[in-house]
Design a protein around this motif. Structure first.
Motif, short mmCIF file in Angstrom:
data_model
loop_
_atom_site.label_atom_id
_atom_site.label_comp_id
_atom_site.label_asym_id
_atom_site.label_seq_id
_atom_site.Cartn_x
_atom_site.Cartn_y
_atom_site.Cartn_z
N CYS A 63 -6.32 -20.93 -101.51
CA CYS A 63 -6.22 -19.95 -100.46
C CYS A 63 -5.37 -20.44 -99.58
O CYS A 63 -5.40 -21.61 -99.19
CB CYS A 63 -7.61 -19.73 -99.77
SG CYS A 63 -7.64 -18.63 -98.53
N ARG A 81 -5.07 -19.59 -96.67
CA ARG A 81 -5.42 -20.04 -95.14
C ARG A 81 -6.60 -20.91 -95.01
O ARG A 81 -6.51 -21.93 -94.26
CB ARG A 81 -6.40 -18.68 -94.79
CG ARG A 81 -6.94 -18.56 -93.44
CD ARG A 81 -7.86 -17.57 -92.90
NE ARG A 81 -6.97 -16.22 -92.62
CZ ARG A 81 -7.48 -15.25 -92.53
NH1 ARG A 81 -8.96 -15.08 -92.33
NH2 ARG A 81 -6.70 -14.29 -92.14
N LYS A 93 -1.44 -1.61 -106.89
CA LYS A 93 -0.73 -2.65 -106.23
C LYS A 93 -2.02 -3.87 -106.50
O LYS A 93 -3.08 -3.63 -106.65
CB LYS A 93 -0.63 -2.33 -104.71
CG LYS A 93 0.60 -1.51 -104.49
CD LYS A 93 1.10 -1.47 -103.06
CE LYS A 93 2.06 -0.57 -102.82
NZ LYS A 93 2.05 -0.51 -101.23
N PHE A 109 -3.83 -6.81 -105.22
CA PHE A 109 -4.29 -7.62 -103.87
C PHE A 109 -5.05 -8.94 -104.26
O PHE A 109 -5.68 -8.94 -105.51
CB PHE A 109 -5.00 -6.97 -103.18
CG PHE A 109 -4.17 -5.57 -102.59
CD1 PHE A 109 -3.67 -5.74 -101.39
CD2 PHE A 109 -4.27 -4.46 -103.52
CE1 PHE A 109 -3.15 -4.67 -100.82
CE2 PHE A 109 -3.52 -3.42 -102.87
CZ PHE A 109 -2.80 -3.50 -101.66
N ARG A 110 -4.89 -9.92 -103.51
CA ARG A 110 -5.87 -11.02 -103.60
C ARG A 110 -6.57 -11.10 -102.20
O ARG A 110 -6.33 -11.09 -101.24
CB ARG A 110 -4.91 -12.28 -103.63
CG ARG A 110 -3.95 -12.56 -102.73
CD ARG A 110 -3.30 -13.78 -103.00
NE ARG A 110 -2.44 -14.11 -101.89
CZ ARG A 110 -1.33 -15.15 -101.64
NH1 ARG A 110 -1.49 -15.95 -102.65
NH2 ARG A 110 -0.64 -15.14 -100.58
N GLU A 111 -7.83 -11.53 -102.50
CA GLU A 111 -8.90 -11.80 -101.51
C GLU A 111 -9.55 -13.10 -101.53
O GLU A 111 -10.03 -13.49 -102.64
CB GLU A 111 -9.71 -10.59 -101.47
CG GLU A 111 -11.06 -10.60 -100.53
CD GLU A 111 -11.72 -9.44 -100.59
OE1 GLU A 111 -11.27 -8.34 -100.70
OE2 GLU A 111 -12.99 -9.57 -100.71
N PHE A 159 -9.59 -13.92 -96.00
CA PHE A 159 -8.05 -13.79 -96.45
C PHE A 159 -8.05 -12.81 -97.50
O PHE A 159 -8.39 -12.87 -98.61
CB PHE A 159 -7.44 -15.23 -96.35
CG PHE A 159 -6.22 -14.88 -96.70
CD1 PHE A 159 -5.23 -14.83 -96.00
CD2 PHE A 159 -5.54 -15.01 -98.35
CE1 PHE A 159 -3.91 -14.61 -96.01
CE2 PHE A 159 -4.28 -14.98 -98.44
CZ PHE A 159 -3.21 -14.55 -97.56
N HIS A 160 -6.94 -11.73 -97.15
CA HIS A 160 -6.44 -10.98 -98.40
C HIS A 160 -5.05 -10.56 -97.81
O HIS A 160 -4.53 -10.38 -96.51
CB HIS A 160 -7.52 -9.76 -98.33
CG HIS A 160 -7.77 -8.91 -96.97
ND1 HIS A 160 -6.67 -7.86 -96.88
CD2 HIS A 160 -8.43 -9.00 -96.36
CE1 HIS A 160 -7.07 -7.23 -95.79
NE2 HIS A 160 -7.95 -8.01 -95.33
N ASP A 161 -4.15 -10.45 -99.07
CA ASP A 161 -2.93 -9.75 -98.85
C ASP A 161 -2.60 -9.08 -100.12
O ASP A 161 -3.19 -9.39 -100.92
CB ASP A 161 -2.03 -10.90 -98.38
CG ASP A 161 -1.87 -11.80 -99.33
OD1 ASP A 161 -2.35 -11.82 -100.42
OD2 ASP A 161 -0.77 -12.57 -98.93
N GLU A 162 -1.53 -8.43 -100.12
CA GLU A 162 -0.89 -8.00 -101.26
C GLU A 162 -0.31 -8.93 -102.01
O GLU A 162 0.61 -9.81 -101.48
CB GLU A 162 0.08 -6.67 -100.98
CG GLU A 162 0.67 -6.14 -101.95
CD GLU A 162 1.65 -4.97 -101.88
OE1 GLU A 162 1.61 -4.52 -100.53
OE2 GLU A 162 2.22 -4.47 -102.62
N ARG A 182 2.74 -9.83 -104.05
CA ARG A 182 4.30 -9.45 -104.38
C ARG A 182 4.98 -10.57 -105.19
O ARG A 182 5.75 -11.22 -104.49
CB ARG A 182 5.00 -8.97 -103.20
CG ARG A 182 4.10 -7.51 -102.80
CD ARG A 182 5.00 -7.20 -101.62
NE ARG A 182 4.23 -7.96 -100.33
CZ ARG A 182 4.64 -7.59 -98.94
NH1 ARG A 182 5.58 -6.68 -98.92
NH2 ARG A 182 4.18 -8.21 -98.07
#
Ligand SMILES: [Zn+2]
Length: 86
Positions: A17, A19, A34, A36-38, A44-47, A49
């Motif tokens: 992670c 963060r 799309k 995503f990861r979490e 914490f999570h975001d796309e 890419r």
């Protein structure tokens, strides 16, 4: 948060992670075509890419991306996997 049955979340083996720097806490899931990861540890999570130039990078991320493309169902936490093999 709403969890739909069609959204499968899978742990990313060896992922760290960005963060909280915890390993094996990141899960990935697909939504609206799309990825995503979490992080289950800190939220914490975001796309994700990294669909560009991934073939030139021999990294763990590349492996994960290929698994997604092939839609390989590798459910690490699925208890049925071990029982089926046996
Ligand atoms: Zn985290």
């Amino acid at each position: 948060m709403t969890l739909t049955p069609r959204t499968k979340k899978r742990f990313i083996a060896g992922a760290i992670c960005p963060r909280c720097s915890e390993m094996d806490k990141l899960m990935m899931y697909r939504e609206n075509e799309k990825d995503f990861r979490e992080c289950v540890s800190c939220g914490f999570h975001d796309e994700m890419r990294f669909k560009q130039n991934t073939r030139e990078l021999d990294t763990r991320v590349n492996v994960v991306e290929e698994q997604v493309a092939e839609e390989t169902q590798v459910l690490i936490l699925d208890p049925n996997v071990s029982s089926n093999k046996h």
